[in-house]
Design a protein around this motif. Sequence first.
Motif, PDB file in Angstrom:
ATOM      1  N   PRO A   1       0.841  -1.200   0.000  1.00 13.94           N
ATOM      2  CA  PRO A   1       0.000   0.000   0.000  1.00 13.94           C
ATOM      3  C   PRO A   1       0.874   1.247   0.000  1.00 13.94           C
ATOM      4  O   PRO A   1       2.068   1.169   0.271  1.00 13.94           O
ATOM      5  CB  PRO A   1      -0.775  -0.108   1.317  1.00 13.94           C
ATOM      6  CG  PRO A   1      -0.582  -1.486   1.786  1.00 13.94           C
ATOM      7  CD  PRO A   1       0.665  -2.001   1.173  1.00 13.94           C
ATOM      8  N   PRO A   2       0.299   2.381  -0.321  1.00 13.12           N
ATOM      9  CA  PRO A   2       1.092   3.599  -0.404  1.00 13.12           C
ATOM     10  C   PRO A   2       1.612   3.984   0.962  1.00 13.12           C
ATOM     11  O   PRO A   2       0.967   3.730   1.965  1.00 13.12           O
ATOM     12  CB  PRO A   2       0.070   4.636  -0.877  1.00 13.12           C
ATOM     13  CG  PRO A   2      -1.231   4.110  -0.413  1.00 13.12           C
ATOM     14  CD  PRO A   2      -1.127   2.618  -0.481  1.00 13.12           C
TER      15      PRO A   2
ATOM     16  N   LEU B   1       8.486  17.272  -4.579  1.00 15.29           N
ATOM     17  CA  LEU B   1       7.158  17.882  -4.744  1.00 15.29           C
ATOM     18  C   LEU B   1       6.880  18.863  -3.608  1.00 15.29           C
ATOM     19  O   LEU B   1       6.345  19.952  -3.831  1.00 15.29           O
ATOM     20  CB  LEU B   1       6.068  16.810  -4.750  1.00 15.29           C
ATOM     21  CG  LEU B   1       5.906  15.980  -6.030  1.00 15.29           C
ATOM     22  CD1 LEU B   1       4.758  15.005  -5.889  1.00 15.29           C
ATOM     23  CD2 LEU B   1       5.677  16.884  -7.224  1.00 15.29           C
TER      24      LEU B   1
ATOM     25  N   VAL C   1       7.514  16.680 -13.302  1.00 12.87           N
ATOM     26  CA  VAL C   1       6.827  15.425 -13.625  1.00 12.87           C
ATOM     27  C   VAL C   1       7.824  14.396 -14.165  1.00 12.87           C
ATOM     28  O   VAL C   1       7.803  13.227 -13.776  1.00 12.87           O
ATOM     29  CB  VAL C   1       5.700  15.677 -14.648  1.00 12.87           C
ATOM     30  CG1 VAL C   1       5.077  14.367 -15.100  1.00 12.87           C
ATOM     31  CG2 VAL C   1       4.633  16.577 -14.043  1.00 12.87           C
TER      32      VAL C   1
ATOM     33  N   LEU D   1       8.519  10.801 -12.539  1.00 11.30           N
ATOM     34  CA  LEU D   1       8.278   9.546 -13.256  1.00 11.30           C
ATOM     35  C   LEU D   1       9.518   8.665 -13.231  1.00 11.30           C
ATOM     36  O   LEU D   1       9.429   7.467 -12.975  1.00 11.30           O
ATOM     37  CB  LEU D   1       7.895   9.848 -14.709  1.00 11.30           C
ATOM     38  CG  LEU D   1       6.417  10.069 -14.978  1.00 11.30           C
ATOM     39  CD1 LEU D   1       6.195  10.326 -16.456  1.00 11.30           C
ATOM     40  CD2 LEU D   1       5.611   8.852 -14.531  1.00 11.30           C
TER      41      LEU D   1
ATOM     42  N   ARG E   1      -2.120   1.750 -13.952  1.00 11.26           N
ATOM     43  CA  ARG E   1      -0.941   1.954 -13.093  1.00 11.26           C
ATOM     44  C   ARG E   1      -0.025   3.025 -13.653  1.00 11.26           C
ATOM     45  O   ARG E   1       0.565   3.812 -12.904  1.00 11.26           O
ATOM     46  CB  ARG E   1      -0.197   0.640 -12.915  1.00 11.26           C
ATOM     47  CG  ARG E   1      -0.982  -0.318 -12.024  1.00 11.26           C
ATOM     48  CD  ARG E   1      -0.404  -1.706 -12.055  1.00 11.26           C
ATOM     49  NE  ARG E   1       0.893  -1.751 -11.407  1.00 11.26           N
ATOM     50  CZ  ARG E   1       1.670  -2.824 -11.442  1.00 11.26           C
ATOM     51  NH1 ARG E   1       1.290  -3.902 -12.081  1.00 11.26           N
ATOM     52  NH2 ARG E   1       2.830  -2.816 -10.830  1.00 11.26           N
TER      53      ARG E   1
ATOM     54  N   LEU F   1       1.187   6.474 -11.799  1.00 13.86           N
ATOM     55  CA  LEU F   1       2.559   6.995 -11.640  1.00 13.86           C
ATOM     56  C   LEU F   1       2.628   8.447 -12.091  1.00 13.86           C
ATOM     57  O   LEU F   1       3.236   9.294 -11.437  1.00 13.86           O
ATOM     58  CB  LEU F   1       3.541   6.172 -12.474  1.00 13.86           C
ATOM     59  CG  LEU F   1       4.001   4.838 -11.917  1.00 13.86           C
ATOM     60  CD1 LEU F   1       5.172   4.308 -12.733  1.00 13.86           C
ATOM     61  CD2 LEU F   1       4.420   4.990 -10.467  1.00 13.86           C
ATOM     62  N   LEU F   2       1.969   8.734 -13.218  1.00 12.39           N
ATOM     63  CA  LEU F   2       1.962  10.096 -13.745  1.00 12.39           C
ATOM     64  C   LEU F   2       1.307  11.042 -12.728  1.00 12.39           C
ATOM     65  O   LEU F   2       1.844  12.100 -12.406  1.00 12.39           O
ATOM     66  CB  LEU F   2       1.201  10.118 -15.076  1.00 12.39           C
ATOM     67  CG  LEU F   2       1.264  11.405 -15.880  1.00 12.39           C
ATOM     68  CD1 LEU F   2       2.687  11.631 -16.373  1.00 12.39           C
ATOM     69  CD2 LEU F   2       0.313  11.340 -17.066  1.00 12.39           C
TER      70      LEU F   2
ATOM     71  N   MET G   1       0.967  10.711  -9.560  1.00 10.81           N
ATOM     72  CA  MET G   1       1.765  10.890  -8.346  1.00 10.81           C
ATOM     73  C   MET G   1       2.901  11.871  -8.558  1.00 10.81           C
ATOM     74  O   MET G   1       3.385  12.479  -7.620  1.00 10.81           O
ATOM     75  CB  MET G   1       2.352   9.547  -7.926  1.00 10.81           C
ATOM     76  CG  MET G   1       1.487   8.774  -6.991  1.00 10.81           C
ATOM     77  SD  MET G   1       2.399   7.339  -6.433  1.00 10.81           S
ATOM     78  CE  MET G   1       1.364   6.058  -7.048  1.00 10.81           C
ATOM     79  N   SER G   2       3.364  11.993  -9.809  1.00  9.70           N
ATOM     80  CA  SER G   2       4.519  12.852 -10.074  1.00  9.70           C
ATOM     81  C   SER G   2       4.122  14.296 -10.350  1.00  9.70           C
ATOM     82  O   SER G   2       4.979  15.160 -10.423  1.00  9.70           O
ATOM     83  CB  SER G   2       5.300  12.318 -11.280  1.00  9.70           C
ATOM     84  OG  SER G   2       5.538  10.950 -11.144  1.00  9.70           O
ATOM     85  N   MET G   3       2.822  14.553 -10.541  1.00  4.36           N
ATOM     86  CA  MET G   3       2.412  15.913 -10.883  1.00  4.36           C
ATOM     87  C   MET G   3       2.146  16.734  -9.629  1.00  4.36           C
ATOM     88  O   MET G   3       1.339  16.347  -8.801  1.00  4.36           O
ATOM     89  CB  MET G   3       1.143  15.884 -11.745  1.00  4.36           C
ATOM     90  CG  MET G   3       1.343  15.151 -13.044  1.00  4.36           C
ATOM     91  SD  MET G   3       0.081  15.484 -14.289  1.00  4.36           S
ATOM     92  CE  MET G   3      -1.417  15.136 -13.459  1.00  4.36           C
ATOM     93  N   PRO G   4       2.828  17.878  -9.479  1.00  2.00           N
ATOM     94  CA  PRO G   4       2.522  18.735  -8.334  1.00  2.00           C
ATOM     95  C   PRO G   4       1.099  19.269  -8.474  1.00  2.00           C
ATOM     96  O   PRO G   4       0.713  19.681  -9.569  1.00  2.00           O
ATOM     97  CB  PRO G   4       3.526  19.883  -8.447  1.00  2.00           C
ATOM     98  CG  PRO G   4       4.379  19.599  -9.618  1.00  2.00           C
ATOM     99  CD  PRO G   4       3.808  18.468 -10.398  1.00  2.00           C
TER     100      PRO G   4
ATOM    101  N   PHE H   1      -2.852   7.173  -5.029  1.00  3.03           N
ATOM    102  CA  PHE H   1      -2.496   6.410  -3.827  1.00  3.03           C
ATOM    103  C   PHE H   1      -3.625   5.463  -3.433  1.00  3.03           C
ATOM    104  O   PHE H   1      -3.404   4.320  -3.048  1.00  3.03           O
ATOM    105  CB  PHE H   1      -2.191   7.351  -2.668  1.00  3.03           C
ATOM    106  CG  PHE H   1      -1.106   8.312  -2.981  1.00  3.03           C
ATOM    107  CD1 PHE H   1       0.215   7.908  -2.958  1.00  3.03           C
ATOM    108  CD2 PHE H   1      -1.409   9.612  -3.327  1.00  3.03           C
ATOM    109  CE1 PHE H   1       1.218   8.787  -3.280  1.00  3.03           C
ATOM    110  CE2 PHE H   1      -0.412  10.501  -3.645  1.00  3.03           C
ATOM    111  CZ  PHE H   1       0.901  10.087  -3.624  1.00  3.03           C
TER     112      PHE H   1
ATOM    113  N   ARG I   1      -3.877   2.557  -5.898  1.00  2.06           N
ATOM    114  CA  ARG I   1      -2.811   1.585  -5.670  1.00  2.06           C
ATOM    115  C   ARG I   1      -3.113   0.719  -4.453  1.00  2.06           C
ATOM    116  O   ARG I   1      -2.979  -0.504  -4.493  1.00  2.06           O
ATOM    117  CB  ARG I   1      -1.501   2.340  -5.458  1.00  2.06           C
ATOM    118  CG  ARG I   1      -0.325   1.636  -6.035  1.00  2.06           C
ATOM    119  CD  ARG I   1       0.850   2.579  -6.038  1.00  2.06           C
ATOM    120  NE  ARG I   1       1.785   2.198  -4.999  1.00  2.06           N
ATOM    121  CZ  ARG I   1       2.979   2.765  -4.880  1.00  2.06           C
ATOM    122  NH1 ARG I   1       3.348   3.721  -5.694  1.00  2.06           N
ATOM    123  NH2 ARG I   1       3.781   2.378  -3.940  1.00  2.06           N
ATOM    124  N   GLY I   2      -3.538   1.370  -3.365  1.00  7.89           N
ATOM    125  CA  GLY I   2      -3.822   0.627  -2.145  1.00  7.89           C
ATOM    126  C   GLY I   2      -5.009  -0.304  -2.312  1.00  7.89           C
ATOM    127  O   GLY I   2      -4.975  -1.467  -1.890  1.00  7.89           O
TER     128      GLY I   2
ATOM    129  N   ARG J   1      -6.143  -1.598  -5.053  1.00  9.79           N
ATOM    130  CA  ARG J   1      -5.768  -2.689  -5.949  1.00  9.79           C
ATOM    131  C   ARG J   1      -5.035  -3.780  -5.157  1.00  9.79           C
ATOM    132  O   ARG J   1      -5.385  -4.962  -5.245  1.00  9.79           O
ATOM    133  CB  ARG J   1      -4.871  -2.147  -7.063  1.00  9.79           C
ATOM    134  CG  ARG J   1      -4.323  -3.207  -7.983  1.00  9.79           C
ATOM    135  CD  ARG J   1      -3.420  -2.580  -9.054  1.00  9.79           C
ATOM    136  NE  ARG J   1      -2.857  -3.599  -9.930  1.00  9.79           N
ATOM    137  CZ  ARG J   1      -1.770  -4.272  -9.634  1.00  9.79           C
ATOM    138  NH1 ARG J   1      -1.138  -4.067  -8.505  1.00  9.79           N
ATOM    139  NH2 ARG J   1      -1.319  -5.187 -10.486  1.00  9.79           N
TER     140      ARG J   1
END
Lengths: 294, 314
Positions: free
Chosen positions: A4-5, A230, A275, A279, B135, B139-140, B142-145, B194, B197-198, B200
């Motif tokens: 989990p996260p 971030l 980003v 990634l 998925r 990921l994308l 999660m990476s974006m502010p 998040f 993901r959890g 899943r």
Amino acid sequence: MTSPPSPAYEGVPPTIEPLEVPIGERGLWRRMPKKVWVGVGIVATYILVALLAPVIAPYDPLLINPANSLASPTADHLLGTDQLGRDIFSRVLYAARVDLPIGFLGAFLPAIAGTLLGALAGFYGRWVDTVIMRTADVVQAFPAYILVIVLVFALGQGARSIIIAFTVLAWVVYARIIRGEVLRVRDLDYVHAARVAGLRNLRILRVHVFPNVINQTIVYLPSDIVFATLALASFSFLGLGIPPPTAEWGAMIADGQPFITTNWWFATVPGLAIVGLGLGLSLIGEGFEEALRG
Amino acid sequence: MGRFGFVGKRLLQVIPMLFGIVLVVFMVLQVTPGDPARQIAGLRASEADLDEVRESLGLNDSVLEQYGRYVGNVLQGDLGFSYKSRKPVASIIGDRIGVTVWLMGVGLLLVVLISVPLGVISALRKDRPIDHIIRGLGLLGMSMPAFWTGVILLLLVANTTGWFPSGGFGETFWEKAHHIFLPALTLAIASSPFIIRGLRAEMISVLESDYISTGRSIGVAGSRLVRRFVLRNAAGPGITLVAIEAGFLLFGAVVIETTFALPGLGQGLVIAARGRDLPSVQGYTLLFALAVVTIYLLSDIITAILDPRVEVGK
């Protein structure tokens, strides 16, 4: 199965699954999924850009030219200029020299501190354990991001405050994970054997226990670097992070937002830089996890 | 001990924690550089004026006395006066809280609408193309502010279509809903990955468990199995996940309110921190901490009620 996260800054202990493959195992690197190498390639490119920024950047990132402010992209200024006439392309490159080190330090320092403290707590037990883990409980009871804001407010703007705030808050997750691992490893036969053979505690810890528990830290590091970067960008965007005129991606997005209708590239490109880095790191993290969890 | 005993015990744990939070916030801000008296009296105030202000604020008392007085005032709903606007902090917060509640409420609704279907599909089609796509998008995301996502939504949706306002808040219910949609969507994009993901991971572990195989082998229909057993068993951890996200959501609200010029608590905190307005920072922090602690508490209680296995009292 993925875990989990568990971003460390949220201060909640992740569900810990034992890793099935020790990090030093032969052939491990060959079994790494392809995405790890893609991620490594991306991150390596960022590091190169950071190192070589003074060579590749066409302009001084701080050079003001009011006569040519908010210019559109041209051959001279690949991404145009900002509200003060500074070259946006050069600033995006130079910002890597700020965001990368702070993001990495903001993740590595808590990882190192947490790993060491967790190992000490697990290995020595008794009062050492009590002191370290009760402190961890207290830190964890707090809503972490809010505490970062308070700490940065108290310590003043700048890189130093942000790194300190991250370290104070994020070590806890690593300490818990490593402590659990050490407790598991401590009673294995080879550690007993080492003790019978008369090795000193510190040596046992360093030579026999540490290499076997360090994987857990490595699995969590990449995603924490993403979070630290971030968070740094967010604080700078809010005007509470890296003070101007230093080039920093989050601060550049804040600069560019008022001009989003006319100069859309101004705020967009620094965001793309974040980003891309995120990634790359996420790919490494996911790949590590797949390979190490078997 | 019964479930209600558990709830009672959990409630009691919250009280010392709140005192602790107030204490730490108070201590941290005590060491903050800058002289509050100077801030109130202004740059040209004489030393005598400053002393008078210090005396009236009780700044000459010991830290513990100040802490005691602060706690006493907080319990009576008095959070002090803003250094900037000179208005009571409690009333400033009262003016701003509605916006943040709207943002969090609509944001959370969108999070659930996005995460649950995607998490379920991803788990049921594990390692198929659709799982990889979900998925990858995660990921994308999660990476974006969040603030950047907000700016991009403003650029792509608000500016080109004109369907949504680019900032501010409205008066009527529909105006508010209209203004809050893009910010809430930004919040959902930032936090859904998040949860997906959890969820899943949780669903896959339930799907691989023995009683699901048994259910399958005696011929329970797939969709019924998912609804009746898998989702139900994954619901508890799902709620815990959303609660864990609460702190992150609040921080997201701080950033997103600033991006969209929404006059909520988050924007208030940023303005107060930039202006070094200590009583306001204290007030907002306290309220945010209270919110997070309450959400954790609620999620623990809901989980305990949903799942009789949560042993209570251990």
